[in-house]
Design a protein around this motif. Structure first.
Motif, short mmCIF file in Angstrom:
data_model
loop_
_atom_site.label_atom_id
_atom_site.label_comp_id
_atom_site.label_asym_id
_atom_site.label_seq_id
_atom_site.Cartn_x
_atom_site.Cartn_y
_atom_site.Cartn_z
N LEU A 70 -4.46 4.45 -9.84
CA LEU A 70 -5.26 5.66 -9.59
C LEU A 70 -6.20 5.92 -10.76
O LEU A 70 -7.38 6.21 -10.57
N ARG A 84 -8.91 17.13 -7.57
CA ARG A 84 -9.77 16.38 -6.66
C ARG A 84 -11.20 16.21 -7.18
O ARG A 84 -11.89 15.29 -6.77
N THR A 100 -9.21 3.41 -11.01
CA THR A 100 -10.30 3.64 -10.06
C THR A 100 -10.93 5.02 -10.21
O THR A 100 -12.03 5.24 -9.71
N ASN A 101 -10.23 5.93 -10.89
CA ASN A 101 -10.71 7.30 -11.11
C ASN A 101 -10.42 7.68 -12.56
O ASN A 101 -9.54 8.50 -12.83
N THR A 108 0.37 5.71 -0.66
CA THR A 108 -0.60 6.80 -0.66
C THR A 108 -0.25 7.78 -1.77
O THR A 108 0.91 8.16 -1.92
N SER A 111 0.83 -1.21 0.00
CA SER A 111 0.00 0.00 0.00
C SER A 111 0.86 1.25 0.00
O SER A 111 1.78 1.38 0.80
N ARG A 170 -6.32 12.16 -0.50
CA ARG A 170 -5.37 11.04 -0.47
C ARG A 170 -6.07 9.77 -0.91
O ARG A 170 -7.20 9.52 -0.49
N ILE A 171 -5.36 8.99 -1.71
CA ILE A 171 -5.91 7.73 -2.18
C ILE A 171 -4.84 6.67 -1.97
O ILE A 171 -3.67 6.86 -2.33
N THR A 172 -5.23 5.55 -1.39
CA THR A 172 -4.30 4.45 -1.16
C THR A 172 -4.47 3.42 -2.27
O THR A 172 -5.59 3.05 -2.61
N VAL A 173 -3.34 2.99 -2.83
CA VAL A 173 -3.35 1.99 -3.90
C VAL A 173 -2.29 0.94 -3.58
O VAL A 173 -1.41 1.15 -2.76
N ARG A 199 -11.39 13.51 -2.94
CA ARG A 199 -10.47 12.89 -1.98
C ARG A 199 -9.07 13.49 -2.14
O ARG A 199 -8.58 13.65 -3.23
N THR A 255 -11.58 12.79 -8.30
CA THR A 255 -11.39 11.71 -7.32
C THR A 255 -12.43 11.78 -6.21
O THR A 255 -12.15 11.40 -5.07
#
Length: 91
Positions: free
Chosen positions: A35, A12, A38-39, A4, A2, A20-23, A18, A15
């Protein structure tokens, strides 16, 4: 592992606001692709059609500019931080 990704304010909207996004990713390129998966609306703002980081976008891995490391192949470890910084122009 993981990592960030910190999203700058102007992006933003793509997203769900958001910050911060965790991948899960082993390198910066994987993180950016994850990223974008998912976005999807953010992709055109970050990457060119061939997958390269756009010239007006700076990407940092733990405060180090990836252009001076291994680019998108820059390795990441658990809990690392990838920051996206749009270039600012003025006059």
């Amino acid at each position: 592992m993981s990592v960030t990704i910190i999203i700058p304010s102007p992006l933003r909207i793509h997203t769900a606001h958001r910050e911060r996004i965790t991948v899960e990713a082993a390198n910066v390129g994987e993180a950016l692709r994850s990223l974008c998966e998912t976005n999807p609306e953010i992709r055109n703002h970050l990457l060119s059609e061939d997958g390269a980081v756009r010239k007006f976008i700076n990407v940092y891995a733990n405060d180090e500019d990836i252009r001076f490391l291994s680019g998108q192949k820059t390795g990441l470890r658990a809990n690392d931080v990838v920051s996206i910084i749009p270039s600012i122009a003025g006059g």
